[in-house]
Design an enzyme around this catalytic site. Sequence first.
Site, PDB file in Angstrom:
ATOM      1  N   GLY A  10       4.466   4.751  27.069  1.00 13.43           N
ATOM      2  CA  GLY A  10       5.322   5.897  26.726  1.00 13.43           C
ATOM      3  C   GLY A  10       4.705   6.737  25.619  1.00 13.43           C
ATOM      4  N   ILE A  12       5.468   7.405  22.294  1.00 12.15           N
ATOM      5  CA  ILE A  12       5.209   6.793  20.985  1.00 12.15           C
ATOM      6  C   ILE A  12       4.410   5.499  21.160  1.00 12.15           C
ATOM      7  CG2 ILE A  12       6.289   5.914  18.873  1.00 12.15           C
ATOM      8  CD1 ILE A  12       8.698   7.779  19.596  1.00 12.15           C
ATOM      9  N   LYS A  84      16.121   6.693  27.274  1.00 13.75           N
ATOM     10  CA  LYS A  84      16.274   7.397  25.988  1.00 13.75           C
ATOM     11  C   LYS A  84      16.832   8.821  26.103  1.00 13.75           C
ATOM     12  CE  LYS A  84      12.440  10.026  25.498  1.00 13.75           C
ATOM     13  NZ  LYS A  84      11.635  10.695  24.525  1.00 13.75           N
ATOM     14  N   SER A 124      16.592   4.549  16.058  1.00 13.41           N
ATOM     15  CA  SER A 124      16.662   6.010  16.007  1.00 13.41           C
ATOM     16  C   SER A 124      17.660   6.477  14.959  1.00 13.41           C
ATOM     17  CB  SER A 124      17.104   6.541  17.383  1.00 13.41           C
ATOM     18  OG  SER A 124      17.456   7.913  17.315  1.00 13.41           O
ATOM     19  N   ALA A 125      17.397   7.623  14.390  1.00 13.27           N
ATOM     20  CA  ALA A 125      18.342   8.238  13.435  1.00 13.27           C
ATOM     21  C   ALA A 125      19.663   8.562  14.122  1.00 13.27           C
ATOM     22  CB  ALA A 125      17.734   9.511  12.858  1.00 13.27           C
ATOM     23  N   TYR A 148      23.573   6.236  24.536  1.00 14.43           N
ATOM     24  CA  TYR A 148      22.176   5.976  24.133  1.00 14.43           C
ATOM     25  C   TYR A 148      22.142   5.507  22.675  1.00 14.43           C
ATOM     26  CZ  TYR A 148      17.748   6.889  21.949  1.00 14.43           C
ATOM     27  OH  TYR A 148      16.610   6.749  21.183  1.00 14.43           O
ATOM     28  N   LYS A 152      21.099   1.695  20.773  1.00 12.64           N
ATOM     29  CA  LYS A 152      20.183   1.472  19.644  1.00 12.64           C
ATOM     30  C   LYS A 152      20.914   0.701  18.539  1.00 12.64           C
ATOM     31  CE  LYS A 152      16.389   3.448  21.079  1.00 12.64           C
ATOM     32  NZ  LYS A 152      15.206   2.643  21.394  1.00 12.64           N
ATOM     33  N   ASN A 178      12.682  12.949  14.258  1.00 14.13           N
ATOM     34  CA  ASN A 178      12.326  13.688  15.476  1.00 14.13           C
ATOM     35  C   ASN A 178      10.819  13.653  15.729  1.00 14.13           C
ATOM     36  OD1 ASN A 178      15.057  14.615  14.652  1.00 14.13           O
ATOM     37  ND2 ASN A 178      14.828  15.871  16.498  1.00 14.13           N
ATOM     38  N   LEU A 199      13.422  20.018  21.713  1.00 14.18           N
ATOM     39  CA  LEU A 199      12.931  21.346  21.338  1.00 14.18           C
ATOM     40  C   LEU A 199      11.433  21.534  21.527  1.00 14.18           C
ATOM     41  CD1 LEU A 199      13.472  24.138  20.075  1.00 14.18           C
ATOM     42  CD2 LEU A 199      13.096  23.089  17.833  1.00 14.18           C
ATOM     43  N   ARG A 291      25.009  23.319  21.245  1.00 17.68           N
ATOM     44  CA  ARG A 291      24.986  22.213  22.223  1.00 17.68           C
ATOM     45  C   ARG A 291      25.956  21.141  21.748  1.00 17.68           C
ATOM     46  NH1 ARG A 291      19.282  19.178  23.114  1.00 17.68           N
ATOM     47  NH2 ARG A 291      19.659  18.706  20.918  1.00 17.68           N
TER      48      ARG A 291
END
Length: 337
Positions: A10, A12, A84, A124-125, A148, A152, A178, A199, A291
């Site tokens: 993947g 990362i 994810k 994740s944050a 999701y 986590k 991010n 983004l 969003r």
Amino acid sequence: MAVLLTGGTGYIGAHTAVTLLEAGYQVVLADNLYNSKAEVVNRIERITGKRPAFYEIDVANAAELSKVFEAYKIETVIHFAGYKAVGESVTKPLEYYKNNLNATIEILNAMRNYGAKNLVFSSSATVYGPYGESPLKEDASTGCINPYGWTKWMSEQIIRDAAHAYPELSCVLLRYFNPVGAHESGLIGEDPNGIPNNLMPYVSQVAVGKLACLTVYGNDYPTPDGTGVRDYIHVVDLADGHLAAMRYCEKHTGVEAVNLGTGKGVSVLELLHAFERVNNLTVPYKIGPRRAGDVAECYADTQKAEKLFSWRANRAAEDMCRDTWNWQQKNPKGYES
Ligand code: WQD
């Protein structure tokens, strides 16, 4: 002794594999290629001159996972594998809970059965939800607003309970902010399936002509320019953070949650204009409605990573934009090309 990267082909995972191979570790990749391509293994070899072992398996399948632990003396696992997509998790919650939680449980089972003691978990944050105030510390209140994020948070809890029961385990829960950018070679990078949710890949695909126009999701937030502020971290800095976390695990036991970010908030329009400036191009955009689920600001307090790992991110937004564009230009259709 080897390091197993689940989800290792993947975005990362691949960048972390390069960092670990260049640091002299033996690296084994396991991935079911649900959201990545086997071509990544060839690219990792081209960058490092070393070819990691690769198993095309579902790490949530105990029998398949045990093949890896039978073949290699795994000392450390970096667990990236999981679905994810935030939006998809809302429409397919049961698939997300089953896949992501079973993967975490089977990894912990295999580690216990084969004596692997160190676990770095890709968290994740998003576990902070919309509740904490930035800069976010690791002891900020948590609470997710999509399945999701809950997978986590729940995986973090499963790991904490396992480490309590099996005190030889040493675990670090890395809360990414991010991740963006690509390796400077342009050989590996972010290759989202379908229309990008995030983004930076969206901006990059507009710039390369694959998409027509960026929609900025709201410019009426209480931020300097009204657009959302995030903590964008270069994926190579993130990979270096995993190496630092792994080395911390080797010397400690217990469980630590640690933010991986820059500590700096950047708005949508700031990132967009940096991308245009650095790459000498124009990205057409329009302002659209907010969003659902977005927060105004989300950026990290980075003190804990600096204290525990002696690590900090050092690449700027301009580097993230330059490296993203280099990858995109060299791979207009991602790994397919
Ligand atoms: C960033 C900013 C948008 C797309 C997500 C996941 C999170 C983590 C990182 C996995 C926001 C704006 C975006 C677009 C836009 N992933 N935006 N137009 O939402 O901060 O975090 O990715 O762990 O879990 O939630 O990242 O890149 O989607 O959005 O204006 O087409 O860009 O509103 O302000 P986000 P993002």
